[in-house]
Design an enzyme around this catalytic site. Structure first.
Site, PDB file in Angstrom:
ATOM      1  N   GLY A 141     -59.948 -11.205  20.678  1.00 36.50           N
ATOM      2  CA  GLY A 141     -60.282 -12.491  20.059  1.00 36.50           C
ATOM      3  C   GLY A 141     -60.937 -13.530  20.934  1.00 36.50           C
ATOM      4  O   GLY A 141     -61.358 -14.575  20.425  1.00 36.50           O
ATOM      5  N   CYS A 154     -85.054  -7.745   0.905  1.00 34.36           N
ATOM      6  CA  CYS A 154     -85.213  -8.496  -0.344  1.00 34.36           C
ATOM      7  C   CYS A 154     -83.915  -9.199  -0.739  1.00 34.36           C
ATOM      8  O   CYS A 154     -83.267  -8.847  -1.726  1.00 34.36           O
ATOM      9  CB  CYS A 154     -85.673  -7.550  -1.434  1.00 34.36           C
ATOM     10  SG  CYS A 154     -87.226  -6.793  -0.988  1.00 34.36           S
ATOM     11  N   GLU A 155     -83.526 -10.149   0.035  1.00 33.22           N
ATOM     12  CA  GLU A 155     -82.335 -10.966  -0.207  1.00 33.22           C
ATOM     13  C   GLU A 155     -82.597 -12.327   0.427  1.00 33.22           C
ATOM     14  O   GLU A 155     -83.091 -12.391   1.566  1.00 33.22           O
ATOM     15  CB  GLU A 155     -81.099 -10.394   0.517  1.00 33.22           C
ATOM     16  CG  GLU A 155     -80.660  -9.027   0.103  1.00 33.22           C
ATOM     17  CD  GLU A 155     -79.747  -9.017  -1.107  1.00 33.22           C
ATOM     18  OE1 GLU A 155     -79.281 -10.098  -1.534  1.00 33.22           O
ATOM     19  OE2 GLU A 155     -79.514  -7.922  -1.628  1.00 33.22           O
ATOM     20  N   TYR A 193     -70.769  -6.640  17.548  1.00 30.61           N
ATOM     21  CA  TYR A 193     -70.897  -6.715  16.092  1.00 30.61           C
ATOM     22  C   TYR A 193     -72.358  -6.814  15.671  1.00 30.61           C
ATOM     23  O   TYR A 193     -72.681  -7.473  14.690  1.00 30.61           O
ATOM     24  CB  TYR A 193     -70.050  -7.874  15.528  1.00 30.61           C
ATOM     25  CG  TYR A 193     -68.605  -7.773  15.975  1.00 30.61           C
ATOM     26  CD1 TYR A 193     -67.803  -6.738  15.526  1.00 30.61           C
ATOM     27  CD2 TYR A 193     -68.059  -8.678  16.889  1.00 30.61           C
ATOM     28  CE1 TYR A 193     -66.489  -6.614  15.957  1.00 30.61           C
ATOM     29  CE2 TYR A 193     -66.747  -8.562  17.329  1.00 30.61           C
ATOM     30  CZ  TYR A 193     -65.968  -7.526  16.857  1.00 30.61           C
ATOM     31  OH  TYR A 193     -64.673  -7.402  17.285  1.00 30.61           O
TER      32      TYR A 193
HETATM   33  N1  LLP Z   1     -58.057  -5.888  17.876  1.00 35.81           N
HETATM   34  C1  LLP Z   1     -58.057  -5.865  16.540  1.00 35.81           C
HETATM   35  C2  LLP Z   1     -56.892  -5.313  15.846  1.00 35.81           C
HETATM   36  C3  LLP Z   1     -59.147  -6.378  15.830  1.00 35.81           C
HETATM   37  O1  LLP Z   1     -59.124  -6.372  14.502  1.00 35.81           O
HETATM   38  C4  LLP Z   1     -60.261  -6.895  16.529  1.00 35.81           C
HETATM   39  C5  LLP Z   1     -61.415  -7.426  15.819  1.00 35.81           C
HETATM   40  C6  LLP Z   1     -60.233  -6.863  17.946  1.00 35.81           C
HETATM   41  C7  LLP Z   1     -59.115  -6.362  18.582  1.00 35.81           C
HETATM   42  C8  LLP Z   1     -61.366  -7.368  18.787  1.00 35.81           C
HETATM   43  O2  LLP Z   1     -61.549  -8.728  18.585  1.00 35.81           O
HETATM   44  P1  LLP Z   1     -62.639  -9.529  19.458  1.00 35.81           P
HETATM   45  O3  LLP Z   1     -62.158  -9.553  20.890  1.00 35.81           O
HETATM   46  O4  LLP Z   1     -63.923  -8.820  19.331  1.00 35.81           O
HETATM   47  O5  LLP Z   1     -62.679 -10.865  18.843  1.00 35.81           O
HETATM   48  N2  LLP Z   1     -67.493  -8.833  12.706  1.00 35.81           N
HETATM   49  C9  LLP Z   1     -66.958 -10.094  13.159  1.00 35.81           C
HETATM   50  C10 LLP Z   1     -65.765  -9.918  14.049  1.00 35.81           C
HETATM   51  C11 LLP Z   1     -64.667  -9.102  13.393  1.00 35.81           C
HETATM   52  C12 LLP Z   1     -63.508  -8.853  14.317  1.00 35.81           C
HETATM   53  C13 LLP Z   1     -62.599  -7.838  13.733  1.00 35.81           C
HETATM   54  N3  LLP Z   1     -61.482  -7.491  14.544  1.00 35.81           N
HETATM   55  C14 LLP Z   1     -68.066 -10.879  13.832  1.00 35.81           C
HETATM   56  O6  LLP Z   1     -69.189 -10.398  13.889  1.00 35.81           O
HETATM   57  O7  LLP Z   1     -67.841 -12.002  14.287  1.00 35.81           O
END
Ligand code: LLP
Length: 446
Positions: A268, A374-375, A402
């Site tokens: 996160g 096309c959006e 991502y």
């Molecule tokens: N652990 C779990 C259980 C998770 O669900 C996630 C991310 C992470 C770790 C890694 O989190 P990070 O360090 O990357 O924040 N697609 C979205 C982000 C979705 C995150 C989903 N879970 C975006 O592009 O911002």
């Protein structure tokens, strides 16, 4: 195969006319992407030449940036007992996984597909944690077969299924319960996961009962507790609030004779896209170690699952301007990358910086940078002052996390190639998809 760029024909625009201030151009929070002689480079490789040589859209990553991100965690960890499990959903290219595996990383996976990838990358399964709310039986079987470190179990029915699957295989599944601590991560609602109304984890009030059940079920070995409260978090307080609740739970479990080996705080940590001040691992971890110590829990192993902060600013997406379209209401720079290549702006209204790889000196115009899909949601950046001409190559910043992983084939668009730069050479780590790739597996009725 490692490749070096041949010197290409000089650019169509004047490379001598750049003002000295241009030499300070650098994508936000991405020190391995920098301006050199008026052209944006990834380490020692010109992005202008790379885009011309390999075509666009093109994801470009920096190997050194991966190592830098890894070090920022290791420096903060020092001699503490911490396992970093890269949240590979952020970027699951085999070359990226292999790089982190070499550095000693573990992995946080959320599917059988991700398990197959980490195994293909040669990662150590004993450093793999398996998260996700919808684990299927075959995925549990594959993870038990591989010997993962633990299953982060997200519901009571999942506990029961895991017990059943493990028993049927004559195995014991190591289990950590993902607890939903009901804290506000103060981030975009789509990437907030630790609130009561989110589908993730077991409500903190129900956790004690779930642990008691877990210890009573056959085929399970309770080893840890886990939470992940959201993504792109820039404040330390939501983590500390969550940790506080987890530590209180650990005390209650201890009173019942349930001793844990590890505490997983999830991922996160935010990165800098625009002007955010990211939360440095050291700032977070110093507070976490202090809290663990003060509550008598410093013997617990700490597990982290960072994704974005390990790769986000290690990559850019190169795209070329196809048309400049001026309407009464707006100026559009129509580029060859769309929402199918980089979904974040369309899905979250996410902000990504846009840098022409070779800046022009002429006056700027306010542009919406949009794709060919096309959006109306197909935009990459809105309201940016840019000086552009057809054919210019733009770097969409902070696209290492991502980005490619969320790419798709909408409008029958092949997904981009991916390249890893290493010093002054580069490796194509994923070929651009072809038309044959697009229709692979399809068949017509007789
Ligand atoms: N652990 C779990 C259980 C998770 O669900 C996630 C991310 C992470 C770790 C890694 O989190 P990070 O360090 O990357 O924040 N697609 C979205 C982000 C979705 C995150 C989903 N879970 C975006 O592009 O911002």
């Amino acid at each position: 195969m490692a490749r070096r760029l041949k010197t290409l024909e000089p650019h169509c625009h004047d490379m001598t006319a750049h003002s000295p201030t241009m030499t300070t151009r650098q994508p936000a929070g991405a020190p391995h992407f920098h301006d050199q002689d008026g052209t944006l480079h990834a380490e020692g490789v010109s992005l202008a030449e790379l885009g011309q040589a390999l075509g666009t859209p093109l994801y470009v990553y920096s190997r050194a940036a991966l190592a830098t991100a890894w070090s920022s965690y290791q420096d903060a960890i020092g001699s503490h007992n911490v396992l970093v499990c890269f949240g590979m959903k952020a970027n699951s290219n085999l070359a990226v996984l292999k790089e982190f595996a070499r550095l000693g990383s573990g992995f946080d996976i959320v599917s059988g597909g991700e398990l197959a990838r980490v195994l293909a990358a040669g990662a150590n399964p004993a450093k793999v944690v398996f998260s996700g709310v919808g684990k299927q039986r075959w995925e549990m079987q594959a993870a038990l077969e591989a010997g993962v470190k633990c299953f982060n179990v997200e519901s009571v029915p999942e506990l029961q299924r895991l017990s059943d699957v493990a028993c049927s295989m004559g195995k014991v599944a190591p289990v950590s319960l993902r607890v939903n601590p009901d804290v506000d991560a103060q981030t975009h609602p789509y990437i907030s996961t630790g609130l009561k109304e989110n589908k993730f984890g077991i409500a903190i009030e129900e956790a004690l009962g779930a642990y008691q059940l877990a210890t009573s079920l056959p085929g399970l070995n309770v080893v840890g507790v886990d939470c992940h409260i959201g993504s792109q978090i820039t404040e330390v307080s939501p983590y500390l609030d969550a940790l506080d609740k987890l530590l209180a739970l650990i005390e209650q479990l201890g009173a019942l004779g349930i001793e844990l080996k590890h505490l997983d705080l999830g991922g996160g940590l935010g990165i800098r896209y625009d002007d955010e001040t990211p939360l440095a691992p050291k700032v977070l971890l110093d507070r976490v170690f202090a809290a663990l110590e003060s509550r008598g829990c410093s013997s617990l192993q700490l597990v982290l699952e960072p994704g974005r902060s390990m790769v986000g600013n290690a990559g850019v997406l190169l795209t070329s301007v196809q048309y400049l379209k001026h309407t009464e209401a707006r100026n559009f720079a129509i580029v060859d990358a769309g929402m199918n290549d980089l979904l974040r702006p369309a899905l979250y209204e996410a902000w990504h910086g846009v840098l022409p790889v070779v800046p022009r000196q002429s006056t700027t115009t306010l542009y919406d940078v949009v794709g060919p899909v096309c959006e109306s949601a197909d935009w990459l950046a809105r309201g940016r002052q840019l000086s552009l001409e057809e054919g210019d190559i733009l770097a969409i910043e902070s696209a290492g996390a991502y980005g490619f992983v969320m790419a798709g084939n909408y409008n029958s668009r092949p997904r981009p190639a991916e390249v890893m730069v290493d010093g002054d050479i580069f490796h194509v780590i994923r070929q651009r998809e072809t038309f044959a790739d697009l229709i692979r597996g399809e068949s017509c009725l007789p």
